[in-house]
Design a protein around this motif. Structure first.
Motif, PDB file in Angstrom:
ATOM      1  N   LYS A  49       0.875  -1.395   0.046  1.00 50.26           N
ATOM      2  CA  LYS A  49       0.148   0.027  -0.066  1.00 50.26           C
ATOM      3  C   LYS A  49       0.978   1.470  -0.089  1.00 50.26           C
ATOM      4  O   LYS A  49       0.768   2.145  -0.842  1.00 50.26           O
ATOM      5  N   ALA A  50       1.941   1.349   0.756  1.00 45.88           N
ATOM      6  CA  ALA A  50       2.759   2.326   0.735  1.00 45.88           C
ATOM      7  C   ALA A  50       3.520   2.516  -0.556  1.00 45.88           C
ATOM      8  O   ALA A  50       3.414   3.709  -0.879  1.00 45.88           O
ATOM      9  N   ALA A  51       4.020   1.561  -1.034  1.00 44.58           N
ATOM     10  CA  ALA A  51       4.689   1.782  -2.402  1.00 44.58           C
ATOM     11  C   ALA A  51       3.645   2.322  -3.302  1.00 44.58           C
ATOM     12  O   ALA A  51       4.101   3.032  -4.285  1.00 44.58           O
ATOM     13  N   GLN A  52       2.328   1.877  -3.393  1.00 45.20           N
ATOM     14  CA  GLN A  52       1.592   2.317  -4.311  1.00 45.20           C
ATOM     15  C   GLN A  52       0.969   3.741  -4.269  1.00 45.20           C
ATOM     16  O   GLN A  52       0.912   4.580  -5.184  1.00 45.20           O
ATOM     17  N   ASP A  53       0.954   4.135  -3.088  1.00 46.36           N
ATOM     18  CA  ASP A  53       0.696   5.542  -2.715  1.00 46.36           C
ATOM     19  C   ASP A  53       1.845   6.395  -3.060  1.00 46.36           C
ATOM     20  O   ASP A  53       1.613   7.406  -3.648  1.00 46.36           O
ATOM     21  N   ILE A  54       3.200   5.947  -2.809  1.00 44.08           N
ATOM     22  CA  ILE A  54       4.168   6.729  -3.387  1.00 44.08           C
ATOM     23  C   ILE A  54       4.218   6.847  -4.678  1.00 44.08           C
ATOM     24  O   ILE A  54       4.625   7.757  -5.096  1.00 44.08           O
ATOM     25  N   LEU A  55       4.118   5.820  -5.525  1.00 40.84           N
ATOM     26  CA  LEU A  55       3.912   5.824  -7.079  1.00 40.84           C
ATOM     27  C   LEU A  55       2.742   6.659  -7.412  1.00 40.84           C
ATOM     28  O   LEU A  55       3.013   7.509  -8.548  1.00 40.84           O
ATOM     29  N   ALA A  56       1.774   6.897  -6.594  1.00 44.49           N
ATOM     30  CA  ALA A  56       0.582   7.788  -7.137  1.00 44.49           C
ATOM     31  C   ALA A  56       0.990   9.175  -6.610  1.00 44.49           C
ATOM     32  O   ALA A  56       0.011  10.180  -6.721  1.00 44.49           O
ATOM     33  N   GLY A  57       2.358   9.500  -6.140  1.00 48.55           N
ATOM     34  CA  GLY A  57       2.391  10.806  -5.662  1.00 48.55           C
ATOM     35  C   GLY A  57       2.462  11.092  -4.234  1.00 48.55           C
ATOM     36  O   GLY A  57       2.647  12.394  -3.867  1.00 48.55           O
ATOM     37  N   ALA A  58       2.237  10.170  -3.371  1.00 46.36           N
ATOM     38  CA  ALA A  58       2.361  10.696  -1.750  1.00 46.36           C
ATOM     39  C   ALA A  58       3.768  11.035  -1.461  1.00 46.36           C
ATOM     40  O   ALA A  58       4.568  10.541  -1.964  1.00 46.36           O
ATOM     41  N   ASP A  59       3.744  11.714  -0.377  1.00 45.39           N
ATOM     42  CA  ASP A  59       5.099  12.151   0.136  1.00 45.39           C
ATOM     43  C   ASP A  59       6.010  10.871   0.770  1.00 45.39           C
ATOM     44  O   ASP A  59       5.284  10.047   1.669  1.00 45.39           O
ATOM     45  N   PRO A  60       7.042  10.727   0.151  1.00 47.33           N
ATOM     46  CA  PRO A  60       7.680   9.565   0.631  1.00 47.33           C
ATOM     47  C   PRO A  60       7.962   9.327   2.031  1.00 47.33           C
ATOM     48  O   PRO A  60       7.471   8.191   2.740  1.00 47.33           O
ATOM     49  N   GLN A  61       8.662  10.462   2.688  1.00 54.10           N
ATOM     50  CA  GLN A  61       8.758  10.309   4.241  1.00 54.10           C
ATOM     51  C   GLN A  61       7.740   9.953   4.877  1.00 54.10           C
ATOM     52  O   GLN A  61       7.537   9.142   5.622  1.00 54.10           O
ATOM     53  N   ALA A  62       6.454  10.755   4.572  1.00 52.41           N
ATOM     54  CA  ALA A  62       5.264  10.930   5.758  1.00 52.41           C
ATOM     55  C   ALA A  62       4.790   9.181   5.496  1.00 52.41           C
ATOM     56  O   ALA A  62       4.198   8.649   6.357  1.00 52.41           O
ATOM     57  N   PRO A  84      -5.829   4.937  -6.322  1.00 55.14           N
ATOM     58  CA  PRO A  84      -4.409   5.493  -5.863  1.00 55.14           C
ATOM     59  C   PRO A  84      -4.686   6.539  -4.719  1.00 55.14           C
ATOM     60  O   PRO A  84      -5.612   7.253  -4.496  1.00 55.14           O
ATOM     61  N   LEU A  85      -3.767   6.474  -3.786  1.00 51.60           N
ATOM     62  CA  LEU A  85      -4.136   7.302  -2.483  1.00 51.60           C
ATOM     63  C   LEU A  85      -5.491   7.001  -1.750  1.00 51.60           C
ATOM     64  O   LEU A  85      -5.914   8.194  -1.466  1.00 51.60           O
ATOM     65  N   ASP A  86      -5.873   6.193  -1.595  1.00 53.44           N
ATOM     66  CA  ASP A  86      -7.114   5.680  -1.060  1.00 53.44           C
ATOM     67  C   ASP A  86      -8.384   6.457  -1.652  1.00 53.44           C
ATOM     68  O   ASP A  86      -9.490   6.529  -0.972  1.00 53.44           O
ATOM     69  N   SER A  87      -8.204   7.079  -2.750  1.00 52.34           N
ATOM     70  CA  SER A  87      -9.269   7.756  -3.526  1.00 52.34           C
ATOM     71  C   SER A  87     -10.479   6.945  -3.774  1.00 52.34           C
ATOM     72  O   SER A  87     -11.554   7.224  -4.141  1.00 52.34           O
ATOM     73  N   THR A  88     -10.349   5.640  -3.860  1.00 55.06           N
ATOM     74  CA  THR A  88     -11.383   4.483  -4.038  1.00 55.06           C
ATOM     75  C   THR A  88     -11.517   3.759  -2.945  1.00 55.06           C
ATOM     76  O   THR A  88     -12.589   2.782  -2.775  1.00 55.06           O
ATOM     77  N   SER A  89     -10.961   3.526  -1.829  1.00 54.93           N
ATOM     78  CA  SER A  89     -11.155   2.840  -0.822  1.00 54.93           C
ATOM     79  C   SER A  89     -12.580   2.876  -0.132  1.00 54.93           C
ATOM     80  O   SER A  89     -13.116   4.220   0.048  1.00 54.93           O
ATOM     81  N   THR A  90     -13.234   1.874   0.135  1.00 57.40           N
ATOM     82  CA  THR A  90     -14.496   2.147   0.906  1.00 57.40           C
ATOM     83  C   THR A  90     -14.542   1.250   1.994  1.00 57.40           C
ATOM     84  O   THR A  90     -13.760   0.458   2.404  1.00 57.40           O
TER      85      THR A  90
END
Lengths: 434, 311
Positions: free
Chosen positions: A400-413, B258-264
């Motif tokens: 989940k963290a890697a997917q979020d990072i790839l989607a543009g989330a802040d790496p450190q946070a 992406p980024l929980d935008s579709t999590s339910t």
């Protein structure tokens, strides 16, 4: 009024049950060891290979040979489809009806050993010393399962491409450095010849993420958890090295070096000339060779500073605590560990045989053979996924963290949050001590 | 209303002590007929719900040698401080708020169209109903391909000069993309329900209103819509509940990203309960979801009953 209330209660229960019923439907049937006619004791064997003709046939061959070799035990093979295999085992354990012998995906071994599903294998140290380390699954210093084969990740590309962009062909002893690799990608990108210079199969889901990308994190100097005592990921998964990896990983997509979400079949994209380099497993060897012949190159993992790394561990065999005859199970496991069976199963699955002797028997994997490169890479670069019962949680959290990072989330946070979640989970399970 | 009208004479009859025995026998017959459904409901609905209530206050895990322990409100404290939970809740609410009016409105529009007395309506009814009989898993897979950056939708958009976004890869468009596909898949079902409602409205009412000089719109407002009252309540409640339980599309297409935008909420419960093996925590999420659906259903029942009383 009453009727209306009843209707209301029924509708609301229906709604809530949509969630709950999912929880309720994972129970399945199971069978156990039973004494069979003719004095031989029946040992049930479960495998995930239903529908997988090659490997199932090989396992059946091993079982048949074993049954013919002695009269004391009779092994009864039962095959399950891979998608529901883990659920079946978990349900069988809950119902105390585990089979005697079973195969286990290597990352689950520690979890299942901790849960008391698996019994440690004893008296096989001599045999297993010859096995590739990544095919012997251990936890708490004990061996719980061994596998016939492993697969290896590599950068799949073509000699002609490397020549055109002036890059050297890396060898197992001399992989590309991070700088070399990025310079090559930049050259390819600037040429505009390919849609993407690289493809890391980001469209796949599930266990592929920790299997495919945590080795790159390790190559940067980070890891999923501190492996000295498996108590915390702090400073390891969110340290400067890990953040450097995360920034690189996100940048690969952001700067157009790889697709943010690859198609379902990245190997086909590579063969159709959409990408120049493909991060993929040894399973792509057959189709890519068919297409490009000797032009295809399987390059070792890039060294981003802390050495090249690839994941290891595939399906392994062990026996359960529910087995009425542990001696019988161990007897089978010893019989089945012979080089000829390692060769047989590896050949039918086109995977890397775990022993040198078996490799010599499988065409292509003999020293100097065309598949020998995978065995070399596996021997030299494999780093097992953390052998802790908390691994399933770590794996999904990392994904989940890697997917979020790839989607543009802040790496450190993002990594800080992942570390907090992993640490909480390890702690709430009392660090999986027994 | 109609239910009440029928039951009242029967109640009066039993008060007179007129047929006590017969009444008791019919009660036992009714109970016997209720049994199969009741047994299934209790085994697969009521008991799991009670278990969920219990599990939500423990640290139970899917796979563990350690027995579950009572942990009080720990799971809920953790849940309410979890950003993914609030995002999932928000997504669930947005999805429902958009789906309910748009899907029921579109379904009504389609129903009015295929209810028109022209040739070929059966063909259109079948076409609109086709996605409903297709499995949601199959529909999600198909739309997954169509939503790809160079998929069918973007190729068609580029023909008219629009550069389409990466529908499922962009946090701003992912939920919208899932909403569109969900409506497309389910709208046919509600169209059929509306259609059955439309066909119960007597034709004389339309003739009478036409004689009174009512136009198309006035006919809709004063004849069609009042005639669809019961149908609309049914549709409102079924769409709301279906929308709250959004899971399949998310599980197949985006896995909550992406980024929980579709999590339910349902996706989160399944993910934490199975992939992350935290049964107790997942039970807490289910409990919150249960409370939410219960509250909304009660509110809807209350509101719709209020209007009925005014009439």
């Amino acid at each position: 009024m009453l009727k209306r209330t009843a209707k209301l209660v029924a509708t609301t229960f229906m709604a809530a049950s949509l969630v709950v019923s999912i929880t309720a439907c994972s129970k399945g049937g199971a069978t156990n060891t039973q004494p069979a006619a003719g004095g031989a004791q029946t040992l049930t064997l479960w495998t995930h290979n239903a529908g997988n003709k090659g490997e199932l046939g090989a396992i059946q061959q091993v079982v048949d040979d074993y049954n013919a070799s002695q009269t004391k035990y009779k092994v009864d093979l039962q095959a399950f489809p891979q998608d529901s295999y883990n659920q079946s085992v978990v349900a069988a354990a809950a119902a105390k009806k585990l089979p005697c012998i079973l195969d286990i995906d290597q990352p689950n071994v520690a979890n299942w050993a901790w849960a008391g599903y698996l019994a440690p294998i004893t008296g096989m140290d001599d045999v297993l010393a010859k096995y590739l380390p990544s095919t012997v699954a251990k936890w708490n210093g004990k061996v719980y399962a061994y596998g016939y084969y492993d697969v290896a990740l590599s950068w799949v590309t073509r000699k002609s491409i490397l020549k055109k962009y002036g890059a050297r062909i890396p060898t197992v002893d001399q992989p590309w450095t991070g700088d070399e690799f990025m310079a090559l990608l930049k050259k390819i990108k600037d040429s505009g010849d390919f849609k993407y210079p690289a493809d890391m199969a980001t469209g796949w889901t599930g266990e592929w993420w920790p299997y495919g990308y945590s080795p790159q994190l390790q190559s940067f100097g980070g890891d999923l958890i501190n492996r000295t005592d498996y108590k915390t990921a702090d400073g390891i998964l969110n340290g400067p090295a890990a953040v450097k990896w995360a920034t690189w990983f996100a940048g690969m997509a952001k700067d157009g070096y790889m697709p943010k979400k690859s198609s379902a079949d990245p190997a086909a994209d590579f063969m159709n000339g959409k990408s120049a380099l493909l991060w993929n497993g040894s399973w792509t060897a057959v189709p890519t060779r068919q297409k490009f012949g000797d032009d295809v190159v399987f390059a070792p993992p890039v060294d981003f500073g802390a050495g090249g790394k690839i994941g290891g561990g595939s399906w392994t065999w062990g026996y359960s605590t529910g087995c009425a005859s542990p001696e019988g199970a161990l007897d089978y496991l010893k019989f089945a560990s012979a080089d000829k069976y390692v060769a047989l199963v590896s050949k039918d699955t086109n995977n890397i045989p775990t022993t040198d002797a078996a490799a010599a028997m499988v065409p292509g994997f003999e020293p100097g053979g065309k598949n020998d490169v995978f065995r070399q890479i596996s021997k030299k670069y494999t780093m097992l996924r953390p052998e802790t019962p908390g691994y399933p949680f770590i794996a999904t959290t990392f994904t989940k963290a890697a997917q979020d990072i790839l989607a543009g989330a802040d790496p450190q946070a993002t990594l800080d949050q992942a570390v907090k979640d992993i640490d909480d989970n390890q702690k709430s399970n009392n660090y999986f001590q027994q | 209303m109609s239910v009440m009208d029928v039951s009242q004479p029967a109640a009066r009859a039993s008060k007179k002590g007129y047929s006590h025995k017969r009444n008791r026998r019919s009660t036992s017959v009714a109970l016997a007929m209720l049994m199969p459904a009741a047994v299934l409901m209790i085994t697969f609905l009521i008991i799991p719900i009670i278990l969920t209530f219990g599990l939500a206050f423990t640290n139970a895990r899917l796979i563990s040698p350690v027995p579950a322990r009572f942990v009080g409100f720990d799971n809920f404290v953790r849940l309410f401080s979890n950003d993914t939970f609030w995002k999932s809740l928000l997504n669930t609410v947005i999805f429902t708020i958009v789906i309910v009016p748009v899907q029921s409105g579109l379904a009504l529009g389609l129903a009015l169209l295929v209810n028109a007395k022209v040739r070929g309506t059966t063909f259109f009814r079948t076409v609109y109903f086709l996605p409903v009989v297709t499995s949601m898993v199959v529909v999600s897979m198909l739309w997954l391909f169509m939503y790809q950056p160079d998929g069918l939708i973007n190729v068609m958009l580029s023909k008219i000069g629009i550069a389409g976004p990466d529908w499922l890869g962009d946090p701003r468009t992912a939920l919208f993309a899932i909403i569109v596909l969900s409506i497309w898949q389910a709208v046919g079902f509600h169209m059929i329900i509306w259609l059955s409602g439309l066909q119960t409205i007597p034709g004389e009412l339309y003739e009478a209103s036409a004689i009174d000089g009512a136009g198309r719109w006035q006919q809709f407002v004063n004849v069609t819509w009042p005639g669809l009252r019961q149908t609309s309540i049914f549709i409102l409640i079924t769409i709301t509940i279906a929308a709250f339980s959004l899971f399949t599309q998310v599980n197949i297409m985006t896995q909550g990203g992406p980024l929980d935008s579709t999590s339910t909420l349902v996706y989160m419960a399944v993910f934490t309960g199975f992939q992350q093996q935290q049964t107790g925590y997942a039970a807490a999420i289910s409990l919150v979801f249960f409370a939410l659906v219960l509250a909304v259903s009660l509110l809807q029942r209350y509101l719709t009953r209020e209007k009925a009383a005014q009439r």
